[in-house]
Write an enzyme that holds these catalytic residues in place. Structure first.
Site, short mmCIF file in Angstrom:
data_model
loop_
_atom_site.label_atom_id
_atom_site.label_comp_id
_atom_site.label_asym_id
_atom_site.label_seq_id
_atom_site.Cartn_x
_atom_site.Cartn_y
_atom_site.Cartn_z
CG ASP A 1 -3.54 -4.81 8.08
OD1 ASP A 1 -2.30 -4.75 8.11
OD2 ASP A 1 -4.19 -4.59 7.03
C1 BGC Z 1 -1.42 -3.84 5.05
C2 BGC Z 1 -1.30 -5.35 5.03
C3 BGC Z 1 0.13 -5.77 5.23
C4 BGC Z 1 0.65 -5.15 6.50
C5 BGC Z 1 2.08 -5.55 6.81
C6 BGC Z 1 -0.70 -3.21 6.21
O1 BGC Z 1 -0.64 -1.84 6.09
O2 BGC Z 1 -2.79 -3.49 5.07
O3 BGC Z 1 -1.80 -5.84 3.82
O4 BGC Z 1 0.20 -7.16 5.27
O5 BGC Z 1 0.59 -3.74 6.37
O6 BGC Z 1 2.98 -5.03 5.90
#
Ligand code: BGC
Length: 764
Positions: free
Chosen positions: A302
């Site tokens: 993530d």
């Molecule tokens: C979130 C994810 C997301 C990623 C990319 C993160 O802050 O937890 O769910 O896919 O950002 O946008």
């Protein structure tokens, strides 16, 4: 006949009017019917493996380290895009959140034509419940108890995403959660692992089809692995600590279901579980996901989760963090660049191995080959816009909105309203387009959205309107909730309501109140919205409260005040039309709650699938497990609850046998009948309880459901197949066990179902 399980159902001999085997498809121990679950990925191909190996042999260490790097649109666009050109030329593996097809093609061209090996970039985006045609939030889709809604959502989301050059979506989000304070409870299907599993598989299949190299398909990334839905105090990113049996029985099954359905990528989570952060968690990433479940795709971290290992206090330096993540099984690093920056040094110091780096690269290349990126790296820019918001997509979103709504109250049959009467539409969310798309709106802000007022006026021309109060839903750094509906002067709202025959009150949360980094410590309607409802009540006009929210709310101040309450969640770009369809009776509501609604926040966590205690709750007793200040053992609304404009009866639960070997199966059948009212839907639900086991078992576990459409007076039979994947469970050593003894089944139309039949499991 409309038994809504689609391809997962196997028709068996008709009993009464009709029957289908439902239920039990997704199991703690894995899906029981492998054939019915052919994965939505191209069959493992020797050809792909050969191409991966050939390419890998040509790659330098630097090129391998570029391949495991995933950058954001912001990073690529730095220096007017010059950084992006440099990254593409160096062979960066992936880019996310870039959605302009011209830019995507540009960087892709640099990668394909100017990098030494011409490996295409995998472009990704958070198409969570739509790209431009935004569908209801996933918690709402959970309410539909209809996998076709989830599958249609992702089919259209994939088509619109692929049309701009994206080939991966960071969805489905499958984090089971018992934590309504957590803002991200909006992004998955609620508190039940079985429901989440069914929805996850439907999303994967919708987005990937049979072969995600098709021009309208994308590869899915199941997230956030794992147990991200249970952060302490509901604060996003916070610690999780849990037993092995809970992890395996409650939180992992939807991931397994998504992988079995074909999800070829996964995202490791921010949170630490039992002290080990998700993206440095070898047991979860390598032992369970890759080895036990035979997942051969890749895991991306993530956002900055690898860098956050420093804050977690498990890594002493960026190099250490990079090594921990890669060694644990993280294959691709999002935003931070610790693996790439330190990889050579780590290899020299033998802190990471070339074999592991090769494995990560191999997984990434495998997905790129399967996605057909080497054959078709570019998108047809001229066709990108035409693929967006097509009439059939908007119709599907409207239908999904209606199917996802849950009728919570309807005293005196206030609903459906009569569109020929004079309707007033009141409330801060009534003439509101922005918030209807919820906290993950994708590119929904570029879409034309239908407000509640638009939708009501389209069916009840001349409807009047008053805002009542403002609900800014401030974003940080203000976060000032005191600005949410601050007034108690509702003179205008009262006057407008008083001059109408009937009133629709649109209240709830804004999109900023839920979603990522949006935990709340109070679950009431923000500001003075309860007083607004009281003010409308004082006019004496019949009214319905329509709720928009991304989490369960505490509705103590609304229940008993409003004669009718409709839970609409955030319905998406067609919000107003979906609301009007239900409010005026074009659509008979049939959704059920996928999550319990507490009476007060102090009851949290409160969920239907809890274990028993030695002193079960009893409000007439003292030394039992209860809150002394709440005169009920239950939440305000239980899991699986929802009303309809019709009345249904679920009767006659019967089993095909009363004894079954640990490897055998049986069928449980029930009859469901529309006894009063118009055609409508009932969700028949089957729950299981193992009353005596080596470790305490949940008092109920959903093991099957079927949303059935019945015309007036119609009766159908629904049959569920039950086997070891249903009556077995994981123990605390991580073993799936089936224990001999009695099993109770309950059938009905909510988790409070009382109709019971038992059978005995024989053998070990
Ligand atoms: C979130 C994810 C997301 C990623 C990319 C993160 O802050 O937890 O769910 O896919 O950002 O946008």
């Amino acid at each position: 006949m409309n038994l809504r399980r689609g391809r997962f159902a196997t028709a068996i001999a008709a009993v009464a009017t009709s029957a289908a085997v439902a239920g039990g498809v997704y199991a703690a121990g894995g899906p029981k019917d492998e054939a019915a679950l052919e994965p939505a990925r191209p069959a493992a191909s020797k050809n792909v493996e050969k191409r991966v190996d050939a390419l890998l042999r040509k790659m330098t260490t630097e090129e391998k380290l570029q391949q495991v790097q995933l950058l954001s649109d912001g990073q690529m666009n730095e220096e007017g895009g010059a950084r992006g050109d440099r990254e593409a030329k160096a062979g960066v593996g992936g880019v996310f959140s870039l959605v302009d097809p011209v830019k995507i093609n540009h960087f892709q061209k640099v990668a394909v034509e100017q990098s030494r090996l011409g490996i295409p970039i995998l472009f990704a985006y958070d198409t969570i419940h739509g790209f431009r045609t935004i569908f209801p939030i996933p918690l709402a889709t959970g309410s539909s108890f209809d996998p076709d809604v989830a599958s249609e959502d992702h089919k259209i989301g994939a088509r619109e995403s692929a049309a701009v050059g994206l080939k991966q979506i960071y969805s489905p989000m499958v984090d089971v959660s018992h934590e309504p304070r957590w803002g991200r409870i909006s992004e998955a299907a609620g508190e039940d692992p079985y429901l989440n599993s069914v929805m996850a598989a439907a999303r994967v299949k919708g987005a990937q089809g049979r072969d995600y190299s098709a021009s309208d398909k994308v590869v899915t990334s199941v997230k956030h692995y794992a147990a991200y839905g249970q952060p302490e105090a509901g604060r996003d990113y916070n610690t999780t600590d849990m037993s092995e049996q809970r992890l395996r029985n409650l939180y992992l099954p939807p991931f397994k279901a998504a992988v079995d359905a074909g999800a070829d990528t996964a995202m490791c989570s921010f949170n630490a579980i039992n002290g080990v952060p998700g993206c440095a968690n070898k047991r979860l990433e390598t032992d369970i996901l890759k080895k036990e479940w035979r997942f051969d795709g890749f895991i991306e971290s993530d956002y900055t989760a690898v860098a956050e290992l420093l804050n977690h206090g498990t890594a002493a330096s960026p190099a250490d963090a990079g090594a921990q993540a890669l060694n644990a099984g993280t294959d691709s690093e999002m935003v931070s660049t610790f693996i790439r920056d330190n990889g050579k040094q780590l290899l020299a110091q033998r802190k990471i191995s070339m074999a592991r780096l090769d494995d990560a690269v191999r997984r990434i290349l495998r997905v790129k080959f399967r996605a057909g990126l080497f054959e078709n790296p570019y998108v047809d820019v001229a066709k990108a816009e035409a693929a967006q918001e097509q009439p059939e997509a908007l119709a599907a979103a409207r239908k999904a909105g209606g199917r996802s709504m849950v009728l919570l109250e309807n005293d005196g049959k206030v609903l459906p309203l009569d569109p020929s009467k004079k309707t007033a539409v009141i409330g801060p969310l009534a003439d509101n387009a922005k918030d209807m798309v919820g906290p993950w709106w994708g590119r929904g802000d570029d879409s034309k959205k239908v407000t509640v007022l638009d939708g009501i006026r389209a069916q009840s021309p001349g409807a009047t309107y008053a805002e009542g109060c403002k609900l800014p839903g401030n974003e940080p750094p203000q976060y000032d909730e005191s600005e949410d509906c601050p007034t108690t002067d509702f003179t205008e709202a009262k006057a407008v309501a008083g001059a109408a025959d009937q009133v629709v009150v649109a209240v709830g949360e804004t999109r900023a109140h839920s979603g990522e980094a949006a935990a709340r410590s109070v679950l009431d309607l923000p500001g003075n919205q309860e007083q607004l409802i009281e003010a409308i009540k004082s006019t004496g006009k019949p009214f319905v409260v329509v709720l928009f929210n991304g989490r369960p709310l505490t509705l103590d101040g609304v229940v008993g005040v409003a004669p009718a309450i409709l839970e609409a969640w955030f319905p998406g770009v067609q919000a107003g039309n979906s609301v009007a369809d239900v409010v005026f009776g074009k659509v008979n509501p049939g959704g059920k709650l996928p999550v319990s609604f507490p009476r007060r926040v102090g009851q949290v966590p409160i969920y239907y699938n809890h274990e028993p205690t030695g002193r079960p709750c009893d409000v007439t007793q003292k030394y039992v497990s209860r809150h002394r200040d709440i005169k009920s053992c239950d939440p305000q609304y239980v899991f699986g609850y929802g009303l309809s404009y019709s009345q249904f009866e679920v009767t006659n639960l019967r089993l095909s046998r009363t004894s079954v070997s640990s490897r055998g199966s049986l069928n449980a059948s029930v009859d469901v009948r529309n006894v009063a009212g118009p055609a409508g839907d009932e969700v028949v639900q089957l729950y299981l309880n193992d009353p005596v086991a080596s470790i305490s078992q949940p008092v109920r576990r959903l093991r099957g459901f079927e949303r059935v459409t019945l015309s007036p007076g119609e009766q159908r039979t629904v049959t569920f197949k039950i086997d070891r994947s249903d009556f077995g469970f994981y123990d605390n050593s991580g073993r799936f066990v089936v224990e001999p003894g009695r099993i109770d089944l309950y059938a009905g139309n909510s988790s409070k179902a009382t109709m019971r039949q038992s059978f005995t499991v024989t053998g070990g």
